[in-house]
Design an enzyme around this catalytic site. Structure first.
Site, PDB file in Angstrom:
ATOM      1  N   ASP A  98       7.125 -40.053  78.798  1.00 16.38           N
ATOM      2  CA  ASP A  98       5.752 -39.663  78.464  1.00 16.38           C
ATOM      3  C   ASP A  98       4.931 -40.869  77.994  1.00 16.38           C
ATOM      4  O   ASP A  98       5.466 -41.793  77.394  1.00 16.38           O
ATOM      5  CB  ASP A  98       5.771 -38.582  77.369  1.00 16.38           C
ATOM      6  CG  ASP A  98       4.475 -37.780  77.333  1.00 16.38           C
ATOM      7  OD1 ASP A  98       3.627 -37.969  78.239  1.00 16.38           O
ATOM      8  OD2 ASP A  98       4.310 -36.956  76.407  1.00 16.38           O
ATOM      9  N   ASN A 144       3.495 -30.146  85.795  1.00 18.10           N
ATOM     10  CA  ASN A 144       2.757 -31.372  86.126  1.00 18.10           C
ATOM     11  C   ASN A 144       1.992 -31.246  87.449  1.00 18.10           C
ATOM     12  O   ASN A 144       1.047 -31.980  87.705  1.00 18.10           O
ATOM     13  CB  ASN A 144       3.695 -32.585  86.216  1.00 18.10           C
ATOM     14  CG  ASN A 144       4.188 -33.084  84.876  1.00 18.10           C
ATOM     15  OD1 ASN A 144       5.293 -33.632  84.786  1.00 18.10           O
ATOM     16  ND2 ASN A 144       3.408 -32.925  83.820  1.00 18.10           N
TER      17      ASN A 144
END
Ligand code: IPE
Ligand code: MG
Length: 244
Positions: free
Chosen positions: A24, A72
């Protein structure tokens, strides 16, 4: 007789058997440098290769990487397409490296909504590395933990469950992996975001503020030092510890 004891390699440290990383911070890393998000993904992907090899060098046997969640895919078409192309390029390039390093790649995720090319390249990588024995790299791509549990449930429901225990469930997951010992999410976010919820039941959690492209070998060593300090009791009590 005089015994001389020479201690070699006194840097012994507790190493996780199964480590997981929620990658991330690629986008924020790029933004801080005035670049677009794609630049961050490219830097993240280069770092991923370095860090994966480093992890196995450190003695980690299983490494799970959350590289793309099902959620995502809600991002812009431009970003998702960029990621898909990046995956195809890196997976094709990795075949040689993982063959040399003796790393076996396994895949966790679903085929739905994945372009055929991405599906082919990741399957190719898994197929060419399937007999390797030096470590297992579990690539979680188009992955959702709740979906994995649902998929497992569909397989399990037809079985005779009389002698079925919680540990038997892992055989029906996308891959039969040992429990996660150490789970790291970079960038300072402190949540699991639908990642390996079953396998992470007793994982030690660590949330460094570093964005993933900057999560280098030094940061990785820092993470391992943090893990080595944790007292894992799995719900029991360590009576030897005078604090108890
Ligand atoms: C992680 O970085 C990479 C993927 C999810 C593919 P992000 O893209 O989530 O980066 P931030 O969180 O926006 O900084
Ligand atoms: Mg993010």
């Amino acid at each position: 007789m005089i015994c001389i004891i020479i201690t070699l390699g006194c840097d012994y440290m507790k190493i996780p058997n199964h480590m997981a990383i929620i990658v991330d911070g690629n986008g924020r890393w790029a933004k801080e440098r005035g670049f677009n998000r794609s630049f961050g993904h490219k830097a993240g992907s280069e770092n991923l290769e370095k860090i994966s090899l480093y992890a196995f060098k450190k003695g980690i046997k299983y490494l799970s990487l959350y590289v793309l969640s099902c959620d995502n895919l809600k991002r812009s078409k431009e970003e998702v397409d960029f990621l898909f192309n990046l995956f195809v390029k890196t997976f094709n390039a990795k075949k040689k490296i993982y063959a040399k390093e003796n790393i076996k790649v396994v895949i966790s995720g679903i085929k739905e909504n994945l372009p055929e090319e991405v599906f082919q390249s990741i399957n190719d990588l898994a197929e060419t590395t399937k007999n390797n024995t030096g470590g297992v790299l579990n690539l979680c791509l188009n992955y959702s933990s709740r979906r994995e549990i649902l998929d497992a449930y569909k397989k399990i429901k037809a079985l005779d469950l009389d002698n079925f225990g919680p540990n038997d469930i892992s055989k029906y997951m996308y891959n039969d992996l040992p429990d996660i010992d150490f789970l790291v999410r970079t960038s300072g976010e402190m949540r699991l975001s639908d990642f390996m919820l079953f396998q992470a039941s007793y994982a030690e959690l660590y949330f460094p503020k570093t964005y993933f492209p900057d999560f280098d070998e030094k940061e990785f060593d820092k993470a391992l030092e943090e893990y080595a300090k944790r007292d894992r009791r799995f719900g029991g009590i360590n009576y030897e510890d005078k604090n108890n």
